[in-house]
Design a protein around this motif. Structure first.
Motif, PDB file in Angstrom:
ATOM      1  N   THR A  56       0.835  -1.193   0.000  1.00  0.00           N
ATOM      2  CA  THR A  56       0.000   0.000   0.000  1.00  0.00           C
ATOM      3  C   THR A  56       0.873   1.247   0.000  1.00  0.00           C
ATOM      4  N   GLU A 105     -11.617  11.299  -1.996  1.00  0.00           N
ATOM      5  CA  GLU A 105     -10.881  11.977  -0.933  1.00  0.00           C
ATOM      6  C   GLU A 105      -9.927  13.020  -1.521  1.00  0.00           C
ATOM      7  N   ASP A 124     -12.205   8.736   8.382  1.00  0.00           N
ATOM      8  CA  ASP A 124     -12.427   8.394   9.793  1.00  0.00           C
ATOM      9  C   ASP A 124     -13.131   9.492  10.606  1.00  0.00           C
TER      10      ASP A 124
HETATM   11  P1  ITT Z   1      -3.365   2.093  -1.635  1.00  0.00           P
HETATM   12  O1  ITT Z   1      -4.259   1.879  -2.817  1.00  0.00           O
HETATM   13  O2  ITT Z   1      -1.955   2.392  -2.000  1.00  0.00           O
HETATM   14  O3  ITT Z   1      -3.463   0.991  -0.611  1.00  0.00           O
HETATM   15  P2  ITT Z   1      -5.256   4.176  -0.993  1.00  0.00           P
HETATM   16  O4  ITT Z   1      -5.364   5.092   0.180  1.00  0.00           O
HETATM   17  O5  ITT Z   1      -5.406   4.757  -2.348  1.00  0.00           O
HETATM   18  O6  ITT Z   1      -3.859   3.423  -0.850  1.00  0.00           O
HETATM   19  P3  ITT Z   1      -7.623   2.595  -1.558  1.00  0.00           P
HETATM   20  O7  ITT Z   1      -7.434   2.635  -3.018  1.00  0.00           O
HETATM   21  O8  ITT Z   1      -8.053   1.310  -0.925  1.00  0.00           O
HETATM   22  O9  ITT Z   1      -6.287   3.008  -0.779  1.00  0.00           O
HETATM   23  O10 ITT Z   1      -8.616   3.749  -1.169  1.00  0.00           O
HETATM   24  C1  ITT Z   1      -9.246   3.690   0.017  1.00  0.00           C
HETATM   25  C2  ITT Z   1      -9.786   5.056   0.353  1.00  0.00           C
HETATM   26  O11 ITT Z   1     -10.923   4.812   1.154  1.00  0.00           O
HETATM   27  C3  ITT Z   1      -8.778   5.837   1.169  1.00  0.00           C
HETATM   28  O12 ITT Z   1      -8.153   6.827   0.402  1.00  0.00           O
HETATM   29  C4  ITT Z   1      -9.665   6.448   2.236  1.00  0.00           C
HETATM   30  O13 ITT Z   1     -10.167   7.657   1.736  1.00  0.00           O
HETATM   31  C5  ITT Z   1     -10.833   5.487   2.357  1.00  0.00           C
HETATM   32  N1  ITT Z   1     -10.644   4.528   3.445  1.00  0.00           N
HETATM   33  C6  ITT Z   1     -10.378   3.203   3.359  1.00  0.00           C
HETATM   34  N2  ITT Z   1     -10.240   2.653   4.554  1.00  0.00           N
HETATM   35  C7  ITT Z   1     -10.430   3.643   5.431  1.00  0.00           C
HETATM   36  C8  ITT Z   1     -10.407   3.713   6.823  1.00  0.00           C
HETATM   37  O14 ITT Z   1     -10.120   2.664   7.579  1.00  0.00           O
HETATM   38  N3  ITT Z   1     -10.650   4.894   7.384  1.00  0.00           N
HETATM   39  C9  ITT Z   1     -10.912   5.977   6.646  1.00  0.00           C
HETATM   40  N4  ITT Z   1     -10.936   6.009   5.325  1.00  0.00           N
HETATM   41  C10 ITT Z   1     -10.697   4.840   4.717  1.00  0.00           C
END
Ligand code: ITT
Ligand code: NA
Length: 208
Positions: free
Chosen positions: A6, A82, A170
């Motif tokens: 990630t 986001e 969050d």
């Molecule tokens: P990677 O793909 O490199 O893992 P990313 O942040 O882009 O990093 P995702 O594509 O899975 O990860 O996007 C998930 C988004 O959803 C992340 O940017 C957050 O905005 C939100 N998100 C996911 N899990 C979360 C959590 O536990 N708490 C708050 N927001 C979360």
């Protein structure tokens, strides 16, 4: 060493808190996020790609916020939402709605280049649906690498931002009176989508 793949340091903190920081190491690798409305499909592709890149067992974490009144938006597009409209304006969209229910979902995809025992395992229906969606692509030899999926979900309510902890959405996600940003990693892991997915993974991985 198991690689937690990630670019998001918040995910790494939670995974380390859950699994122990001597059992995983972050692989800061930006795998190709395919256009799909299914977290499992995205994560499975990412796990194969990261495994081919790293040559070590990989765990990819794809997650998102699903707002019921917005038909699941931003869902798989959560990181894009986001980065563009941001957390505050996502809350403002939800504030217009009477129904402020939302859920977080997390899919972990594990790949170590080997196959998995097809014998009965503790997957639920959603996992089977995700696994089918993540299935091999006949056009691409590398896509035949087996991937195992683990999913976790948590329900909550969207609220005015509160709290300094966590990451992403969050501050606006409240569960039983507390936002995820008001919890520390251990408290959040005990109930969160990621904590639930990590629990399923840890239980399975311990037997492997
Ligand atoms: P990677 O793909 O490199 O893992 P990313 O942040 O882009 O990093 P995702 O594509 O899975 O990860 O996007 C998930 C988004 O959803 C992340 O940017 C957050 O905005 C939100 N998100 C996911 N899990 C979360 C959590 O536990 N708490 C708050 N927001 C979360
Ligand atoms: Na991403």
């Amino acid at each position: 060493m198991l690689r937690y793949v990630t670019t998001n340091p918040g995910k790494v903190r939670e995974a380390e808190e859950y699994l122990g920081d001597d059992s995983i190491a972050q692989l800061d690798y930006d795998y190709t996020e395919i256009q799909s409305d299914d977290l499992g499909t995205i994560a499975a592709r990412g796990a194969r790609e990261a495994y081919r890149h790293a040559g070590e067992p990989t765990l990819v974490d794809d997650a998102g916020l699903f707002v019921r009144a917005l038909d699941g938006f931003p869902g798989p597009y959560s990181s894009y939402a986001e980065e563009t409209i941001g957390v505050e304006r996502t809350w403002e969209l939800a504030r217009e709605e009477e129904d402020r229910a939302a859920s977080f979902r997390c899919v972990l995809a594990y790949c170590d280049g080997e196959g998995f025992d097809a014998s009965p395992d503790p997957v639920d229906k959603d996992d089977r649906v995700a696994a089918a969606a993540a299935g091999p692509d006949a056009d691409d030899e590398a896509e035949a690498l087996p991937v195992k999926l683990f999913e976790g979900r948590v329900r909550g309510t969207l609220v005015e931002p509160r709290g300094e902890g966590g990451f992403g959405f969050d501050p606006i996600f409240e569960h039983e009176g507390t936002t995820f940003a008001e919890m520390d990693e251990a408290e959040k892991n005990a109930i969160s989508h990621r904590g639930r997915a990590l629990a399923k993974f840890a239980e399975w991985h311990a037997e492997r």
